[in-house]
Design a protein around this motif. Structure first.
Motif, PDB file in Angstrom:
ATOM      1  N   VAL A 168      35.347   7.928  25.136  1.00 22.15           N
ATOM      2  CA  VAL A 168      36.286   8.448  24.137  1.00 22.15           C
ATOM      3  C   VAL A 168      36.777   9.830  24.549  1.00 22.15           C
ATOM      4  N   LYS A 169      35.913  10.581  25.204  1.00 17.87           N
ATOM      5  CA  LYS A 169      36.277  11.927  25.639  1.00 17.87           C
ATOM      6  C   LYS A 169      37.451  11.879  26.624  1.00 17.87           C
ATOM      7  N   THR A 170      37.422  10.952  27.559  1.00 12.57           N
ATOM      8  CA  THR A 170      38.509  10.819  28.527  1.00 12.57           C
ATOM      9  C   THR A 170      39.806  10.421  27.836  1.00 12.57           C
ATOM     10  N   VAL A 171      39.712   9.501  26.891  1.00 10.88           N
ATOM     11  CA  VAL A 171      40.908   9.063  26.164  1.00 10.88           C
ATOM     12  C   VAL A 171      41.508  10.225  25.378  1.00 10.88           C
ATOM     13  N   LEU A 172      40.671  10.950  24.655  1.00 11.26           N
ATOM     14  CA  LEU A 172      41.179  12.055  23.844  1.00 11.26           C
ATOM     15  C   LEU A 172      41.791  13.161  24.704  1.00 11.26           C
ATOM     16  N   TRP A 173      41.151  13.481  25.825  1.00 12.99           N
ATOM     17  CA  TRP A 173      41.706  14.515  26.697  1.00 12.99           C
ATOM     18  C   TRP A 173      43.030  14.082  27.312  1.00 12.99           C
ATOM     19  N   SER A 174      43.123  12.840  27.749  1.00 11.04           N
ATOM     20  CA  SER A 174      44.380  12.388  28.348  1.00 11.04           C
ATOM     21  C   SER A 174      45.497  12.342  27.308  1.00 11.04           C
ATOM     22  N   ILE A 175      45.168  11.925  26.086  1.00 13.55           N
ATOM     23  CA  ILE A 175      46.174  11.921  25.016  1.00 13.55           C
ATOM     24  C   ILE A 175      46.587  13.347  24.665  1.00 13.55           C
ATOM     25  N   LEU A 176      45.620  14.243  24.574  1.00 14.74           N
ATOM     26  CA  LEU A 176      45.923  15.635  24.238  1.00 14.74           C
ATOM     27  C   LEU A 176      46.809  16.288  25.297  1.00 14.74           C
ATOM     28  N   ILE A 177      46.495  16.055  26.550  1.00 17.44           N
ATOM     29  CA  ILE A 177      47.270  16.680  27.628  1.00 17.44           C
ATOM     30  C   ILE A 177      48.687  16.120  27.688  1.00 17.44           C
ATOM     31  N   THR A 178      48.834  14.795  27.630  1.00 22.27           N
ATOM     32  CA  THR A 178      50.185  14.227  27.706  1.00 22.27           C
ATOM     33  C   THR A 178      51.014  14.581  26.479  1.00 22.27           C
TER      34      THR A 178
END
Length: 109
Positions: free
Chosen positions: A3-13
């Motif tokens: 979930v951490k990877t998903v949230l970070w990628s969503i936040l950055i994009t």
């Protein structure tokens, strides 16, 4: 699934796409909404490609993100027919299913 990877990628994009939209098209809130929806989809689709070992069924996340993005974009354009929303969902899911193909063509600086 990480979930951490998903949230970070969503936040950055979302930050990148939304930030550029706000800088260059401030006040055009419909455009900003579409850009943020697109960024959410791209962020969720990129996450399984960034960290493949933590996503055993990353394709499922990509299809679900595409289908949800299709529905939200359909609602954004005030489509009230359930058939049209279903078509938007299928098209979005198809784009999510093809995400491993088109993500390889995105060049990140």
């Amino acid at each position: 699934m990480s979930v951490k990877t998903v949230l970070w990628s969503i936040l950055i994009t979302t930050s990148l796409f939304g930030g550029f939209s706000l800088i260059f098209h401030f006040g055009d809130w419909e455009r900003f909404g579409l850009v943020v929806i697109f960024a959410l989809f791209v962020g969720a689709a990129i996450a399984p490609e960034i960290d493949r070992k933590n996503f055993k069924k990353g394709w499922l996340l990509q299809i679900a993100a595409g289908a949800m993005a299709g529905i939200v974009i359909g609602l954004f354009f005030h489509l009230q027919s359930i058939e049209l929303l279903a078509c938007c969902s299928v098209i979005g899911g198809f784009l999510g299913w093809l995400a491993p193909v088109w993500i390889t063509h995105i060049q990140i600086p």
